[in-house]
Structures are given as structure tokens and as C-alpha cells.
Scaffold this motif. Sequence first.
Motif, short mmCIF file in Angstrom:
data_model
loop_
_atom_site.label_atom_id
_atom_site.label_comp_id
_atom_site.label_asym_id
_atom_site.label_seq_id
_atom_site.Cartn_x
_atom_site.Cartn_y
_atom_site.Cartn_z
N GLU A 283 -3.67 2.15 4.21
CA GLU A 283 -4.29 2.25 2.90
C GLU A 283 -4.02 0.97 2.11
OE1 GLU A 283 -6.21 4.80 1.98
OE2 GLU A 283 -5.87 5.71 3.95
N VAL A 284 -5.09 0.35 1.58
CA VAL A 284 -4.97 -0.85 0.78
C VAL A 284 -5.89 -0.71 -0.43
CG1 VAL A 284 -5.24 -3.35 0.70
CG2 VAL A 284 -4.50 -2.25 2.84
N ASP A 285 -5.33 -0.75 -1.61
CA ASP A 285 -6.11 -0.66 -2.86
C ASP A 285 -7.04 0.55 -2.86
OD1 ASP A 285 -4.92 -2.93 -3.82
OD2 ASP A 285 -6.55 -4.27 -3.28
N GLY A 286 -6.54 1.65 -2.35
CA GLY A 286 -7.33 2.88 -2.36
C GLY A 286 -8.39 2.96 -1.28
N ARG A 287 -8.46 1.98 -0.38
CA ARG A 287 -9.43 2.00 0.72
C ARG A 287 -8.68 2.10 2.05
NH1 ARG A 287 -14.59 0.27 -0.82
NH2 ARG A 287 -15.21 1.30 1.12
N THR A 288 -9.33 2.70 3.04
CA THR A 288 -8.75 2.81 4.37
C THR A 288 -9.18 1.59 5.18
OG1 THR A 288 -8.86 5.22 4.27
CG2 THR A 288 -8.59 4.23 6.44
N ILE A 289 -8.20 0.81 5.63
CA ILE A 289 -8.43 -0.43 6.38
C ILE A 289 -7.87 -0.25 7.78
CG2 ILE A 289 -8.01 -2.92 6.43
CD1 ILE A 289 -9.57 -2.15 4.00
N ASN A 290 -8.55 -0.78 8.80
CA ASN A 290 -7.99 -0.71 10.14
C ASN A 290 -6.70 -1.53 10.19
OD1 ASN A 290 -8.04 -3.13 12.24
ND2 ASN A 290 -9.69 -3.49 10.74
N ALA A 291 -5.76 -1.04 10.99
CA ALA A 291 -4.47 -1.72 11.12
C ALA A 291 -4.33 -2.41 12.47
CB ALA A 291 -3.33 -0.71 10.94
N LEU A 292 -5.43 -2.57 13.17
CA LEU A 292 -5.38 -3.10 14.53
C LEU A 292 -5.83 -4.54 14.63
CD1 LEU A 292 -6.84 0.06 16.27
CD2 LEU A 292 -4.44 -0.62 16.15
N SER A 293 -6.39 -5.09 13.56
CA SER A 293 -6.83 -6.47 13.58
C SER A 293 -6.66 -7.06 12.19
CB SER A 293 -8.29 -6.59 14.02
OG SER A 293 -8.77 -7.90 13.85
N ASP A 294 -5.90 -8.15 12.09
CA ASP A 294 -5.74 -8.82 10.81
C ASP A 294 -7.00 -9.57 10.39
OD1 ASP A 294 -3.12 -7.94 10.57
OD2 ASP A 294 -2.31 -9.70 11.60
N TYR B 60 -10.31 -8.54 10.78
CA TYR B 60 -11.35 -7.70 10.20
C TYR B 60 -10.72 -6.86 9.10
CZ TYR B 60 -15.53 -4.89 9.70
OH TYR B 60 -16.67 -4.29 9.19
N TYR B 61 -11.01 -7.18 7.84
CA TYR B 61 -10.32 -6.58 6.72
C TYR B 61 -11.24 -5.74 5.85
CZ TYR B 61 -5.95 -6.44 4.06
OH TYR B 61 -4.78 -6.05 3.49
N LEU B 62 -12.38 -5.33 6.39
CA LEU B 62 -13.25 -4.44 5.64
C LEU B 62 -12.84 -2.99 5.89
CD1 LEU B 62 -16.73 -6.12 6.14
CD2 LEU B 62 -15.19 -6.29 4.18
N PRO B 63 -13.19 -2.08 4.98
CA PRO B 63 -12.73 -0.70 5.09
C PRO B 63 -13.33 0.05 6.28
CG PRO B 63 -13.40 -1.21 2.84
CD PRO B 63 -13.89 -2.33 3.70
N THR B 64 -12.70 1.16 6.61
CA THR B 64 -13.21 2.10 7.59
C THR B 64 -13.10 3.49 6.98
OG1 THR B 64 -12.89 3.02 9.82
CG2 THR B 64 -10.95 2.06 8.75
N ASP B 65 -14.00 3.78 6.03
CA ASP B 65 -13.96 5.04 5.30
C ASP B 65 -15.38 5.45 4.90
OD1 ASP B 65 -14.54 3.27 3.21
OD2 ASP B 65 -12.53 3.35 2.36
N ASP B 66 -15.48 6.60 4.26
CA ASP B 66 -16.80 7.16 3.94
C ASP B 66 -17.70 6.20 3.16
OD1 ASP B 66 -15.34 9.39 4.90
OD2 ASP B 66 -16.63 10.75 3.75
N PRO B 67 -17.24 5.59 2.06
CA PRO B 67 -18.14 4.68 1.33
C PRO B 67 -18.63 3.52 2.18
CG PRO B 67 -16.24 5.26 -0.03
CD PRO B 67 -15.95 5.78 1.34
N GLU B 68 -17.76 3.01 3.06
CA GLU B 68 -18.17 1.89 3.90
C GLU B 68 -19.19 2.34 4.94
OE1 GLU B 68 -17.93 -2.22 5.28
OE2 GLU B 68 -17.84 -1.08 3.41
N TRP B 69 -19.01 3.51 5.54
CA TRP B 69 -19.98 3.99 6.52
C TRP B 69 -21.35 4.18 5.86
CZ3 TRP B 69 -17.72 2.40 10.36
CH2 TRP B 69 -16.48 2.80 10.81
N GLU B 70 -21.35 4.73 4.65
CA GLU B 70 -22.63 4.94 3.97
C GLU B 70 -23.30 3.59 3.67
OE1 GLU B 70 -21.86 7.35 0.57
OE2 GLU B 70 -21.07 9.04 1.76
N ARG B 71 -22.50 2.62 3.26
CA ARG B 71 -23.05 1.28 3.01
C ARG B 71 -23.65 0.69 4.28
NH1 ARG B 71 -21.81 -4.20 3.28
NH2 ARG B 71 -19.91 -3.82 4.47
#
Length: 452
Positions: free
Chosen positions: A75-86, A88-99
Amino acid sequence: MSRWPPNRWEEDELVSKTRARVDQGALNLTPSQAETSYQGSMAGTNRHDDDAASSRVSMYSYRSNDRDNMRFVKEVDGRTINALSDQYYLPTDDPEWERLDKQHVAVVLGLGGLYPAKEVVRAVLAQQEGVQKSILDLGCGTGVWAVEMAKEFPWADVVGVDLALCPLEPENVPPNCRFEMDNLNLGLSHYENQFDVVHLRFVGSGLKDFPQRMKDVHATLKPGGVVLWVDVDYSLYFTPEFRYIPFALDANDPVGAWGQRSLAEMRRACTIVGSDIHGMEDALDNGLWNNEQIDPETCKTGSLYLPIGPWATHEDPAITQKLRYIGALMRTDAINGMKSIRPLLSKFWPPEIVDQWAKMAQKENMEMKNSPSMRVRLAWGRKRADGEERAPPLPLRPEPTESSSDDDALSDTDTKPYPFLFIYDSPEVSMEQKLLRNRDKVVSLPPSPSKS
């Protein structure tokens, strides 16, 4: 390569954090755009135990020497970020999928289908007796593109790969589509020489050592297979002259754009965290003509410009309607995209400054200042035959019969040409266009504040 399926508790925890629900009604997507499946790996076939298999979560193909320290998300700034690659720092959560799903619709409308180079792709994927066709979607995101390709080519195996679980529901899915979690930066040797079509869309900001990643990607192709690179320019352009919009430097800047400033800062931030975003930009704009794995006679590049905001018009009312629909989608994408890059920008700038940029960029988007467009860069080519300078001849496509569907209409959204799509047939033309669109580009940014 190690195999590591997590236990059932870990799977449930991961799915709860990363699986979104697509708002199909809001997007007016086709039924197949809300479907997916999780099956065994194409790179190996060790299944979960019966209990885990019932969850229909995919196999994992991360190659790690320290699996106990592996974490999927943070969790970073209220967004879910993948922890497997430094990188790629975009979110992996509902708002991002919809976008991303709305972005997918805009790109498909602009291309007039799921992919460029339609004749080549369809010839490469044409049914051949005794030959299994296969498609790889690297950085598959929500899985929409992979599922649509599985629908269009039901005789082909389709595998989607991403850092996160594909977020779509598994019910009523194409049996020829499967998904895996993997990290492109760790190499792709387990996929070598397996695929007829390899597709990558908007993954360049998350890749390090781009020349090596490109080599890895091309190695997954069968001889004669085609690679489709589709990536963002990370710059905004005046339309219709398609000229770089300068970025804003301060609140009194009468010309510069804050959306452009945010993208320029994103590119700088990506570089700092290890992304070879500049290598990606140069490689795709230069095209694959000089790539040792690709037949130069099969190469092309292109620019797809997507208007941001419903400002564009055309003498054909149907094209005006399409342009304005794309513009509405892309304006939403731009506004929500500022929220998506906030965690990355806030690593280097105070969050209140980043929020102010977002506020001013949103004002620009609503006012449709500068008639802006986002450019999507395209590059493709076919892999050489083993030991040869050229790719093998394209397979002959079967003649359509009266009872068959119109194959040429597959994946095409309509027959009207999109006015902001440009294809370049030679490296000289590609470079000429690059110089023209960037003739006013200034890349010197003010120093970012030091942050402890």
C-alpha cells in the motif's frame, strides 16, 4: 525456473487485494471483455492440489531464489502497488483496472481493431492443419485484449502475463485463454520459440535494460512470428499539427501545460527507479529495421494520436462521433492517470505539489486547452527464419466460403479510416516524423527537491 504456487490462504489474500470488478455497464463492453480464465502454465504443467485448483487461480512462474521474502502487493498513498518490480510503479487496484479498460476501448477504436498490421497478424494466425497457433500478451493488465483475441482466434492458444493477477471474473471464459504472473525483467527463456504473435501494450515504463528486454521478447517468437509493440509516448501534442506542447514551469507560465509537466516528471521518476523508458522510446521510434532478430522487410512503425477531450471534428459526422467518444474516454484516462502516477511522483516531490499539478492539469483537460492528443507509438516486424536473413513466407489464408463469417471484418470496429493514425514504411520516414513532432521539445526540467 522455480515454480511456487502459494497456499490457499495466500491466494485468497492476494485475490482480495488485486482482483477488481469491471464496471461493464459503464463501459458498454462486450460480454467477452468481462471474461477470463486461469489455467495451468504454458511453460510447465505442475498443477495445484485439488483444493487450490478449485479456486482457478493461475500458476505462478516467478523465478526467485528467496521465495519466503516475496510479497505481491504493498500500500502506497492509499493505492495498491505491486511489490515485485521497482520499475513498474503504477497501481494494481479497482480504479486502475477501470482506467485501463476505458483506455483499451480508446486504443481499439483508434486502431480500428485489436491490433495493427491486420493482414500480417491474420495470415500468421491462419489455421494450418497440424499446426497449433499461439498468442502471447505481455503486460496483459485486465486481460481484455487477451480474451478478445481468444474469441477472435478460437483455434489459437492465448496466454496473458502480468505482474498482478488478472482482475476479471473466470465464468464463461474462452477455453483457449490462460493467465500467468511473471516479471518480464527476469527474462523469458521459458517462452522461447513458442508464439506466432507477441503483443506488448503500455509496458515500457516498467522495463529495465530495454535492449535486453526486446531481445528476450523477440526470442519468444517462432520463426515468422510477428511482434506488436504498442506503447505510450508520455508526451502531449498539439492537434492537428502534432507538435510537442511545452511543459509548465511555474504558476505564471502562460503557455506551458501542467499535464505535460506531470508526464515529464513521470519519465524522470521512472528513470530514477530503474526504468529504461528512454531506451524504449528510442528503440520503438527507430523501429525494428536494424534488429538482428527481425526481418527488416517486414518492419513498420506508426503513430496513433488519441484526442484528450471531446474537441475534435471531421467532415464525416460518423468520424466526428468516434473522435469525440475517444476524446471523452481519454480525458477520463488523463484525469485518473494523474491519480495513478501520484505515488511515483510523491517519491520525489511533496504530495501537495503533485496534487496541485493534478488540479491544474484537470482544469486544462476540462477546458481542452491546446487541443491535446496523446501519442501511441507502434512498431512491428516478423522474426527471421533460423539462420536466414528473411522471415519465412506468410502462410496462405484459406479462401472464405459462403457459409463462413467475413474474416476480414474480425476485430475491426468499422471500415472508416481513423484520421489520426499514421504508418511509416521506412526508418527514414519514421525519423523524419520524430524530428517534426519534437521540433519544439525542451527536455531540461527544474531540479526536484531533495526528500529524506
